[in-house]
Design an enzyme around this catalytic site. Structure first.
Site, mmCIF file in Angstrom:
data_model
loop_
_atom_site.group_PDB
_atom_site.id
_atom_site.type_symbol
_atom_site.label_atom_id
_atom_site.label_comp_id
_atom_site.label_asym_id
_atom_site.label_seq_id
_atom_site.Cartn_x
_atom_site.Cartn_y
_atom_site.Cartn_z
ATOM 1 N N GLN A 132 14.668 -0.779 32.192
ATOM 2 C CA GLN A 132 15.002 -0.071 33.430
ATOM 3 C C GLN A 132 15.182 -1.048 34.605
ATOM 4 O O GLN A 132 16.104 -0.903 35.406
ATOM 5 C CB GLN A 132 13.906 0.949 33.759
ATOM 6 C CG GLN A 132 14.216 1.867 34.929
ATOM 7 C CD GLN A 132 15.290 2.894 34.598
ATOM 8 O OE1 GLN A 132 15.539 3.174 33.436
ATOM 9 N NE2 GLN A 132 15.936 3.438 35.620
ATOM 10 N N THR B 141 0.003 4.997 11.792
ATOM 11 C CA THR B 141 0.639 5.524 12.999
ATOM 12 C C THR B 141 -0.411 5.720 14.095
ATOM 13 O O THR B 141 -1.608 5.828 13.818
ATOM 14 C CB THR B 141 1.296 6.889 12.723
ATOM 15 O OG1 THR B 141 0.259 7.831 12.406
ATOM 16 C CG2 THR B 141 2.306 6.814 11.581
ATOM 17 N N LEU C 228 0.825 -1.200 0.000
ATOM 18 C CA LEU C 228 0.000 0.000 0.000
ATOM 19 C C LEU C 228 0.867 1.260 0.000
ATOM 20 O O LEU C 228 0.723 2.124 -0.852
ATOM 21 C CB LEU C 228 -0.940 -0.015 1.217
ATOM 22 C CG LEU C 228 -1.902 1.170 1.373
ATOM 23 C CD1 LEU C 228 -2.917 1.212 0.228
ATOM 24 C CD2 LEU C 228 -2.639 1.094 2.715
ATOM 25 N N TRP D 133 8.327 0.198 2.310
ATOM 26 C CA TRP D 133 8.048 -0.385 3.640
ATOM 27 C C TRP D 133 7.284 -1.709 3.528
ATOM 28 O O TRP D 133 6.385 -1.968 4.318
ATOM 29 C CB TRP D 133 7.251 0.585 4.542
ATOM 30 C CG TRP D 133 7.743 1.984 4.612
ATOM 31 C CD1 TRP D 133 7.038 3.107 4.357
ATOM 32 C CD2 TRP D 133 9.060 2.431 4.981
ATOM 33 N NE1 TRP D 133 7.818 4.228 4.527
ATOM 34 C CE2 TRP D 133 9.071 3.841 4.908
ATOM 35 C CE3 TRP D 133 10.242 1.768 5.351
ATOM 36 C CZ2 TRP D 133 10.197 4.602 5.208
ATOM 37 C CZ3 TRP D 133 11.361 2.531 5.635
ATOM 38 C CH2 TRP D 133 11.336 3.918 5.563
ATOM 39 N N THR E 193 6.748 -5.321 4.170
ATOM 40 C CA THR E 193 7.211 -6.368 5.089
ATOM 41 C C THR E 193 7.288 -7.715 4.372
ATOM 42 O O THR E 193 6.371 -8.091 3.649
ATOM 43 C CB THR E 193 6.247 -6.477 6.292
ATOM 44 O OG1 THR E 193 6.131 -5.197 6.901
ATOM 45 C CG2 THR E 193 6.760 -7.471 7.307
ATOM 46 N N GLU F 84 0.960 -0.060 9.938
ATOM 47 C CA GLU F 84 -0.489 -0.238 9.769
ATOM 48 C C GLU F 84 -1.270 0.957 10.315
ATOM 49 O O GLU F 84 -2.336 0.819 10.916
ATOM 50 C CB GLU F 84 -0.959 -1.560 10.376
ATOM 51 C CG GLU F 84 -0.418 -2.730 9.566
ATOM 52 C CD GLU F 84 -1.204 -4.008 9.687
ATOM 53 O OE1 GLU F 84 -2.422 -3.946 9.895
ATOM 54 O OE2 GLU F 84 -0.586 -5.065 9.552
#
Length: 387
Positions: free
Chosen positions: A343, A372, A131, A162, A164, A370
């Site tokens: 941490q 932001t 897309l 991008w 995948t 998918e």
């Protein structure tokens, strides 16, 4: 009314519990051992893929009529969650197989489904989703990839970014403009094969996380495909793309939940063993408060994700809102939980000798891809205001 064991509301059905146990067993034995190496080398974890394929967890959502496991949306989310708990990169195998094939399941012809879902179900091929473009990310409707009709074929030209599992997947759902004057209503969807003449791939992106899942550009240079490879009617591609994301945002939420669970599990074990000032650091209230917050956020994310998965399976009218909410909340929670896990391990958490820094890096992308989380909030607000 008597309460007790028979009250099954808000309890996972036994078959879903059994799926979790089966996936966890496979992942503990055959996926987790490859996670650090996949991250270190940036190579696709083929051993993990083979293990998932052997157990039928590589594309569990594909219906039985095409040779798939026929898992419902909740079962598929649990599979992705459990794989992500062991290795986020490997969880993109079932997740992206669902993303790539969902347009066919929603809009494809019977022939297209049979031809392309069957090899994916068998584990002979993976499916990617094309897309985004260099200049069309959040604003996907402004894509410039073109498909021009030529007799009984379409000719595709453009660049997708991008993507995948690009280069590893055999099949690609590609969105392209067929009528430039109609904006989103002029976009159509097609199945493109890796072996089609004119298909090529860019170099793998150098990424912060999910390094074992390749991300590449896909180049379409006069790619000529038969007209029957269009998914749905001409001009319906963008609507199909958005409907697909309503369903698959739930899978990203599940991935985020799994990453966060892996980080919490490791941190819990560490603080119970690590001793300072003469006792296990788990005995310090400050540590306990951190763990409590991590566990609370994680369970809230899981319950929202499972509720959204149920809506995905039923096709509820409010799926758009719940898919966006689950993806947004779970990914934000995963980023917070993995950061806290680092941490809790102190200096050790910052080194690659321990897995939590990898989980923190892997969690970040769930806030971005998918859609932001800023876009998710726009989606949610529009749904709320519409009502």
């Amino acid at each position: 009314m008597a309460a007790g064991e028979s009250f099954d509301v808000y309890r996972l059905p036994e078959e879903h519990q059994a799926i979790r146990e089966a996936v966890r067993e496979v992942c503990t034995a055959k996926v987790a051992p490859h996670a650090a190496e996949a991250d270190e080398t940036g190579e696709f974890p083929k051993a993990s893929y083979d293990a998932l394929r052997a157990a039928d967890f590589h594309a569990p959502h594909i219906p039985e009529e095409y040779g798939g496991a026929g898992a419902d949306a909740l079962a598929t989310a649990i599979v992705i969650e459990e794989v992500a708990r062991a290795c986020a990169s490997s969880s993109l195998i079932p997740a992206v197989n669902k993303l790539g094939t969902m347009p066919l399941l929603l809009s494809g012809s019977a022939d297209l489904k049979r031809r392309y879902l069957t090899p994916v179900a068998a584990g002979d091929a993976m499916f990617s989703y094309c897309l985004s473009e260099p200049e069309a990310g959040s604003d996907a409707a402004s894509m410039t990839t073109r498909a021009v009709r030529d007799g009984d074929h379409w000719v595709l030209n453009g660049v997708k970014r991008w993507i995948t599992n690009a280069g590893v997947s055999e099949f690609y759902t590609v969105f392209a403009v067929t009528d430039p004057s109609a904006r989103s209503r002029g976009i159509s969807a097609f199945v493109v094969e890796k072996s089609d003449v004119g298909v090529s791939f860019g170099a793998p992106e150098k990424k912060l996380g999910i390094k074992g899942s390749p991300t590449r550009e896909v180049y379409l240079d006069n790619v000529r495909i038969p007209a029957d490879r269009m998914i749905g009617a001409e001009g319906t591609g963008f609507a199909t793309a958005m409907k697909t994301l309503d369903h698959t945002r739930v899978t990203i939420a599940a991935q985020a939940v799994g990453i966060a669970q892996g980080a919490l599990d490791y941190a819990k074990g560490y603080v119970a063993e690590r001793r300072q000032f003469g006792k296990a650091i788990a005995e310090f209230q400050g540590i306990q408060f951190m763990l409590a917050d991590m566990g609370m956020k994680l369970e809230a994310a899981r319950q929202l994700t499972y509720a959204a998965a149920g809506k995905s399976e039923r096709g509820d009218a409010d799926l758009t809102y719940f898919g966006a909410a689950a993806k947004c909340f779970a990914s934000d929670a995963a980023m917070e939980i993995t950061t806290d896990a680092v941490q809790l391990l102190g200096g050790y958490g910052y080194t690659r000798d321990y897995p939590v820094e990898r989980m923190m890096r892997d969690a970040k992308i769930t806030q971005i891809y998918e859609g932001t989380n800023q876009v998710q909030r726009i989606v949610m607000a529009r749904q709320l205001l519409k009502d």
